[in-house]
Design an enzyme around this catalytic site. Structure first.
Site, PDB file in Angstrom:
ATOM      1  N   LYS A 102       0.834  -1.222   0.000  1.00 52.23           N
ATOM      2  CA  LYS A 102       0.000   0.000   0.000  1.00 52.23           C
ATOM      3  C   LYS A 102       0.858   1.258   0.000  1.00 52.23           C
ATOM      4  CE  LYS A 102      -4.154  -2.016   1.997  1.00 52.23           C
ATOM      5  NZ  LYS A 102      -3.585  -3.323   2.431  1.00 52.23           N
TER       6      LYS A 102
HETATM    7  O1  LIG Z   1      -5.101  -4.131  -0.105  1.00 48.92           O
HETATM    8  C1  LIG Z   1      -5.526  -5.003   0.653  1.00 48.92           C
HETATM    9  O2  LIG Z   1      -5.187  -6.159   0.539  1.00 48.92           O
HETATM   10  C2  LIG Z   1      -6.578  -4.640   1.611  1.00 48.92           C
HETATM   11  C3  LIG Z   1      -7.426  -3.620   1.225  1.00 48.92           C
HETATM   12  C4  LIG Z   1      -8.616  -3.408   1.934  1.00 48.92           C
HETATM   13  O3  LIG Z   1      -9.447  -2.603   1.549  1.00 48.92           O
HETATM   14  N1  LIG Z   1      -8.849  -4.170   3.039  1.00 48.92           N
HETATM   15  C5  LIG Z   1      -7.981  -5.125   3.479  1.00 48.92           C
HETATM   16  O4  LIG Z   1      -8.307  -5.801   4.466  1.00 48.92           O
HETATM   17  N2  LIG Z   1      -6.796  -5.321   2.819  1.00 48.92           N
HETATM   18  C6  LIG Z   1      -5.803  -6.284   3.329  1.00 48.92           C
HETATM   19  O5  LIG Z   1      -6.346  -7.593   3.168  1.00 48.92           O
HETATM   20  C7  LIG Z   1      -6.009  -8.417   4.306  1.00 48.92           C
HETATM   21  C8  LIG Z   1      -7.295  -8.849   4.964  1.00 48.92           C
HETATM   22  O6  LIG Z   1      -7.024  -9.748   5.986  1.00 48.92           O
HETATM   23  P1  LIG Z   1      -8.153 -10.587   6.737  1.00 48.92           P
HETATM   24  O7  LIG Z   1      -9.129  -9.606   7.284  1.00 48.92           O
HETATM   25  O8  LIG Z   1      -7.397 -11.307   7.798  1.00 48.92           O
HETATM   26  O9  LIG Z   1      -8.758 -11.514   5.725  1.00 48.92           O
HETATM   27  C9  LIG Z   1      -5.104  -7.562   5.181  1.00 48.92           C
HETATM   28  O10 LIG Z   1      -3.761  -7.853   4.819  1.00 48.92           O
HETATM   29  C10 LIG Z   1      -5.434  -6.143   4.810  1.00 48.92           C
HETATM   30  O11 LIG Z   1      -4.336  -5.271   4.966  1.00 48.92           O
END
Ligand SMILES: O=C(O)c1cc(=O)[nH]c(=O)n1[C@@H]1O[C@H](COP(=O)(O)O)[C@@H](O)[C@H]1O
Length: 286
Positions: A102
């Site tokens: 990011k």
């Molecule tokens: O860019 C991302 O991957 C991301 C964008 C977003 O809008 N929301 C989001 O949760 N993420 C990333 O996606 C992953 C979600 O993780 P979980 O919630 O454990 O499934 C994390 O690494 C967040 O940093």
């Protein structure tokens, strides 16, 4: 057709991987709490074991692995060394690696971030990287250009999965367009004419429900749509058709903790990923 001077574009490589392996992306997010749950120490040895286990379990079967850089950076240079090895091992086993960093900065600094993740000579060279466009979409140009050159991809935050994102992303500009729709317009222009799919993706949370449709936001950008939020953040695969509508065929759903909590057993990690993949197939009719 590819050659040394024009590598196969990321969009084409991703589409093939999605066709062969299904579209699921699994995150590698070594939260301190997960290390503990796995019976590991919250230190570099624990980080290394956790990461190696996830790569061993999944890199030969899922289309995309998405390491979250923050969880490696918190251990300093030794954490970055673990990340470098994970990227190399995952790519060697056939997964595409989307580095979740990011990054976003003024263009001249963005060029250095781009070189870090998208220059084949870099130790952290990945297939794609997440970037933040909130210093202005144009500030991302060095990454967009290097991606084209190196056959890599860029995923731009458009409508993030967290509730706080709305105050920025749903804001309405002077011309009546939302900020998020403007980012999607830029990406659609970037991907114009690409086949089978462009290399410039958007991040659109699976948690959004009908928000994009309610605002009339067109999610079809002829590029991949990374959809985090399934599992720990409360969304399910069954939400995808409502969130993405006609663009559902371009969705790369991401699950991190929802899969990782099943470790450290390799078979259990595989089973969990397969279960999510099956739910995605069922929801998207693939
Ligand atoms: O860019 C991302 O991957 C991301 C964008 C977003 O809008 N929301 C989001 O949760 N993420 C990333 O996606 C992953 C979600 O993780 P979980 O919630 O454990 O499934 C994390 O690494 C967040 O940093």
């Amino acid at each position: 057709m590819t050659s040394a001077s024009s590598p196969e574009p990321f969009g084409a490589r991703l589409r093939r991987a999605m066709d062969e392996r299904g579209p699921l992306c699994v995150g590698i997010d070594p939260h301190a709490s997960l290390l503990t749950d796995w019976g590991l120490s919250d230190d570099i040895a624990g980080l290394e074991r956790f990461t190696h286990t996830v790569v061993e379990a999944l890199a030969d079967r899922v289309a995309v692995l998405k390491p979250q850089s923050a969880f490696f950076e918190r251990f300093g240079s030794r954490g970055i060394a673990v990340l470098e090895r994970a990227v190399a091992d995952a790519r060697a086993a056939g997964a595409l690696v989307l580095m979740d960093a990011k990054r976003g900065d003024i263009g001249s600094t963005m060029a250095a971030y781009a070189a870090t993740y998208l220059d084949p000579a870099s130790p952290l060279f990945s297939d794609a990287v997440t970037v933040s466009p909130y210093l202005g979409y144009g500030s991302l140009r060095p990454a967009l250009d290097l991606a084209r050159e190196s056959g890599t991809g860029v995923f731009v935050l458009a409508l993030t999965s967290n509730p706080e994102g709305a105050e920025v992303q749903h804001a309405v500009r002077g011309d009546g367009a939302t900020v998020a729709a403007t980012m999607l317009d830029h990406l659609r222009a970037e991907n114009a004419g690409a086949a089978p799919m462009g290399s410039y993706g958007a991040v659109v949370g699976a948690t959004l429900g009908g928000a994009a449709a309610a605002q009339g936001t067109d999610l079809a950008i002829n590029g991949p749509l990374l959809a985090p939020g399934i599992g720990a953040q409360g969304a399910t695969a069954a939400d995808l058709p409502r969130v993405f509508g006609a663009a559902a065929g371009d969705v790369v759903p991401n699950v991190s903790r929802g899969v990782l909590r099943h470790g450290p057993d390799v078979a259990a990690l595989r089973e969990s990923a397969e279960r999510f993949a099956g739910e995605v197939r069922e929801a998207l009719g693939g």
